[in-house]
Design a protein around this motif. Structure first.
Motif, short mmCIF file in Angstrom:
data_model
loop_
_atom_site.label_atom_id
_atom_site.label_comp_id
_atom_site.label_asym_id
_atom_site.label_seq_id
_atom_site.Cartn_x
_atom_site.Cartn_y
_atom_site.Cartn_z
N ASN A 27 35.27 -14.80 -1.48
CA ASN A 27 35.66 -13.49 -0.99
C ASN A 27 34.43 -12.74 -0.49
OD1 ASN A 27 36.87 -11.05 -0.43
ND2 ASN A 27 37.22 -10.50 -2.57
N VAL A 28 34.25 -12.70 0.82
CA VAL A 28 33.06 -12.09 1.39
C VAL A 28 33.04 -10.58 1.24
CG1 VAL A 28 32.72 -13.98 3.00
CG2 VAL A 28 34.10 -12.00 3.69
N ALA A 29 34.18 -9.99 0.88
CA ALA A 29 34.24 -8.54 0.72
C ALA A 29 33.37 -8.03 -0.42
CB ALA A 29 35.69 -8.09 0.51
N ARG A 30 33.03 -8.91 -1.35
CA ARG A 30 32.20 -8.49 -2.47
C ARG A 30 30.72 -8.35 -2.10
NH1 ARG A 30 33.29 -13.92 -3.42
NH2 ARG A 30 31.50 -15.26 -3.92
N TYR A 31 30.34 -8.83 -0.93
CA TYR A 31 28.96 -8.72 -0.46
C TYR A 31 28.82 -7.49 0.41
CZ TYR A 31 28.95 -13.61 -1.90
OH TYR A 31 29.08 -14.78 -2.60
N GLY A 74 35.24 -11.97 10.81
CA GLY A 74 35.70 -12.07 9.44
C GLY A 74 34.61 -11.90 8.41
N LYS A 75 33.38 -11.74 8.86
CA LYS A 75 32.20 -11.53 8.01
C LYS A 75 31.92 -12.71 7.08
CE LYS A 75 32.45 -6.49 8.17
NZ LYS A 75 32.45 -5.23 7.38
N ALA A 96 20.48 -14.47 2.36
CA ALA A 96 20.69 -13.81 1.08
C ALA A 96 21.86 -12.85 1.15
CB ALA A 96 19.42 -13.06 0.66
N ALA A 97 22.52 -12.65 0.01
CA ALA A 97 23.65 -11.73 -0.09
C ALA A 97 23.50 -10.86 -1.32
CB ALA A 97 24.97 -12.49 -0.15
N GLY A 98 23.84 -9.58 -1.18
CA GLY A 98 23.78 -8.65 -2.29
C GLY A 98 25.11 -7.96 -2.51
N VAL A 99 25.42 -7.68 -3.76
CA VAL A 99 26.68 -7.01 -4.09
C VAL A 99 26.54 -5.50 -4.07
CG1 VAL A 99 27.51 -8.96 -5.44
CG2 VAL A 99 26.23 -7.15 -6.58
N GLU A 100 25.32 -5.00 -4.02
CA GLU A 100 25.07 -3.57 -3.92
C GLU A 100 24.39 -3.27 -2.59
OE1 GLU A 100 26.81 -2.69 -7.58
OE2 GLU A 100 26.08 -1.31 -6.04
N TYR A 101 24.68 -2.10 -2.05
CA TYR A 101 24.10 -1.72 -0.78
C TYR A 101 22.82 -0.93 -0.98
CZ TYR A 101 23.39 0.38 3.77
OH TYR A 101 22.84 0.78 4.97
N TYR A 102 21.81 -1.25 -0.20
CA TYR A 102 20.55 -0.52 -0.19
C TYR A 102 20.19 -0.18 1.24
CZ TYR A 102 20.04 -2.23 -4.97
OH TYR A 102 20.23 -2.51 -6.31
N GLY A 103 19.78 1.04 1.44
CA GLY A 103 19.35 1.47 2.75
C GLY A 103 17.84 1.59 2.83
N GLY A 104 17.36 1.98 3.99
CA GLY A 104 15.93 2.13 4.19
C GLY A 104 15.18 0.83 4.00
#
Length: 126
Positions: A27-31, A74-75, A96-104
């Protein structure tokens, strides 16, 4: 264990282009954050490009204007288009894939990501 599949590397002459691909299973939605990193033996793994769930992209200064990160509709797959390759681009490239979003600038740091591909070698000859 979740492992991404990154492919597309190989030998190429300076000035050439490559397109790297990364498939995220399940499930790519978790990334919420996808990125590309590169590493030379003995050096720290450095972030070169990222794309967030908000579609915002970030690039390292050294690759701006030459590298482009993108995703399919479909990401499930993320790409890194690399143009005008230089010998200093030679490295192992990792998706790489992360489950949390980081900006900057955070989105280009290794500890922002949870899952990794095995790496694909890019070798640029002059």
């Amino acid at each position: 264990q979740v492992q991404l599949m990154d492919t597309g590397g190989g030998p190429v002459q300076a000035g050439g282009s490559l397109r790297l691909s990364c498939v995220a299973p399940g499930n790519v939605a978790r990334y919420h954050l996808m990125g590309w990193f590169r590493q030379v033996a003995g050096n720290e793994r450095e972030g070169v490009a990222s794309i967030g769930s908000d579609a915002l992209t970030s690039y390292a200064d050294s690759v701006k204007g030459r590298f482009t990160i993108s995703q399919d509709g479909g990401k499930s797959t993320v790409y890194l288009q690399i143009n005008s390759l230089k010998p200093e681009d030679t490295a192992i490239y990792y998706c790489a894939a992360g489950v949390e979003y980081y900006g900057g600038t955070r989105c280009l740091l290794r500890d922002a990501y949870n899952y990794w591909g095995q790496g694909t070698q890019v070798t640029v000859s002059s």
